[in-house]
Design an enzyme around this catalytic site. Sequence first.
Site, PDB file in Angstrom:
ATOM      1  N   HIS A   1     -32.964 -41.092  50.181  1.00  0.00           N
ATOM      2  CA  HIS A   1     -32.552 -42.230  49.355  1.00  0.00           C
ATOM      3  C   HIS A   1     -31.099 -42.591  49.614  1.00  0.00           C
ATOM      4  O   HIS A   1     -30.737 -43.756  49.722  1.00  0.00           O
ATOM      5  CB  HIS A   1     -32.774 -41.938  47.864  1.00  0.00           C
TER       6      HIS A   1
ATOM      7  N   LYS B   1     -41.847 -36.723  38.930  1.00  0.00           N
ATOM      8  CA  LYS B   1     -42.037 -36.052  37.647  1.00  0.00           C
ATOM      9  C   LYS B   1     -40.730 -36.141  36.881  1.00  0.00           C
ATOM     10  O   LYS B   1     -39.649 -36.151  37.456  1.00  0.00           O
ATOM     11  CB  LYS B   1     -42.455 -34.594  37.838  1.00  0.00           C
TER      12      LYS B   1
HETATM   13  S1  SF4 Z   1     -43.457 -26.044  39.682  1.00  0.00           S
HETATM   14 FE1  SF4 Z   1     -41.385 -25.222  39.611  1.00  0.00          FE
HETATM   15  S2  SF4 Z   1     -40.741 -25.053  41.732  1.00  0.00           S
HETATM   16 FE2  SF4 Z   1     -42.505 -26.420  41.661  1.00  0.00          FE
HETATM   17  S3  SF4 Z   1     -41.682 -28.496  41.484  1.00  0.00           S
HETATM   18 FE3  SF4 Z   1     -42.026 -27.740  39.403  1.00  0.00          FE
HETATM   19  S4  SF4 Z   1     -40.080 -26.833  38.770  1.00  0.00           S
HETATM   20 FE4  SF4 Z   1     -40.018 -27.065  40.987  1.00  0.00          FE
END
Ligand code: SF4
Lengths: 281, 186
Positions: B39, B104
């Site tokens: 980015h 996320k």
């Molecule tokens: S599960 Fe844990 S290591 Fe995997 S993306 Fe999410 S926070 Fe990061």
Amino acid sequence: MKMREINAKQITDAVSDLCMKANFDIPDDVIQVIKKAYQDEPSPQGKDVLKQIIDNDEIAHNEQVPMCQDTGLAVFFVELGQDAHITGGLLNDAINDGVRKGYKDGYLRKSTCNPFTRKNVGDNTPSIIHVEVVPGDKVKIIMAAKGGGSENMSRVMMMKPSDGLEGIKKYIIDRVRESGSNPCPPIIVGVGIGGTFERSALIAKKSLLRPLGTPNPDPELDKLEKELLTSINKLGIGPMGLGGRTTALAVHVIVEPCHIASLPLAVNIQCHSARHKEITI
Amino acid sequence: MTDILKIKTPLTDEVVSKLKSGDSVLITGVMYTGRDAAHKRMIDALNKGEKLPFDIQGQIIYYVGPSPAKPGKPIGSAGPTTSYRMDAYAPTLIKLGLKGMIGKGWRAKDVIDACIKYKAIYFGATGGAGALIARAIKKADIIAYDDLGPEAVRRIEVVDFPAIVINDAFGNDLYVKGVEQYKQTV
Ligand code: SF4
């Protein structure tokens, strides 16, 4: 007393294996708690997420691929028996060689980089190594793969002694609330209280190694852990923050004495991808 | 299980207008990957008057840094990374025609506002489900910034990629709505 000799090469091979296994195989205690949460979660979207996690961890194990693409910085807790003697190389070098090998052979992601240029180091070293000298002639190595998403939500806070236990509880709950969906809930909350600035962070991280579902050996702390877990799961964040009752799987607390002027508090957030493996040589 | 909508890329305004916060979707088509370093480079390129490495009209950027592909596989594990780190760059790309982002975690107000103004969607995928999500990725080719390793920009072809609408083009936010629904007084 004669020292027991342990060859550095043996440590390298063991570490390489630990790095791969930790990333492919979710610990049994963790998946059991996730499966239980799947049964209990009232939110349909939260349930979907938990189902995806359960399926995902099964695929990772069956296909021997990493359960999460963020295969973490490699964190080691080494308990070195004071009657053990490492031969043929330095302990730290042996561990880092094992990381290089494991992350390459296991097709694991290399995530270490220069803090300013952000240039990737390329082999996931240096790893983070904590060594403790213990009685005996063995060496125990615990490897934890720590992802960035949940580590970024962690904090150390030098509280005021007058903040007391109530202040501590509030800080922990607020930290989880503000982290929201970022650290991939359901999370495990590791809490370190006491020691110094750096010691609190270390014991917070160490607390994450206790198997899920086992009580805190101190009954008072056990009560505190359960109370915090109940409060956190009332926040409504839920799996991946989509809303639900499963925000945390557990809260683990370690307490140590601190300076008369201080009240160090560390909150180390661990995602559901709670990867660690150990070996004793 | 909630109802699932099947959608195709590139996204049109018509499709975007139909999507509501909380909708589960399965995405099929071409998408592009990019995270922190990519980015930064894309925005640097724009600032220098250069072009982006791909035509961004109607496209989706997936915030992911996959693990290396095992021999015979198109990609390694490939779950989403946390999105707020791309907040500084996303509004510029949305203005240029980006229609979707997958990641996320919550977004900044600027990003949410840009989604409303220019009709774009922020989708969430399940973090830590990288092995499962990788199954939806049929092909992956690095098209820019090869030197960034896991952070290089990839063109990926996906079939039934599972995601959920977090922020729709009307200002709704599932992270707020969902939490409200399940919050109990502490
Ligand atoms: S599960 Fe844990 S290591 Fe995997 S993306 Fe999410 S926070 Fe990061």
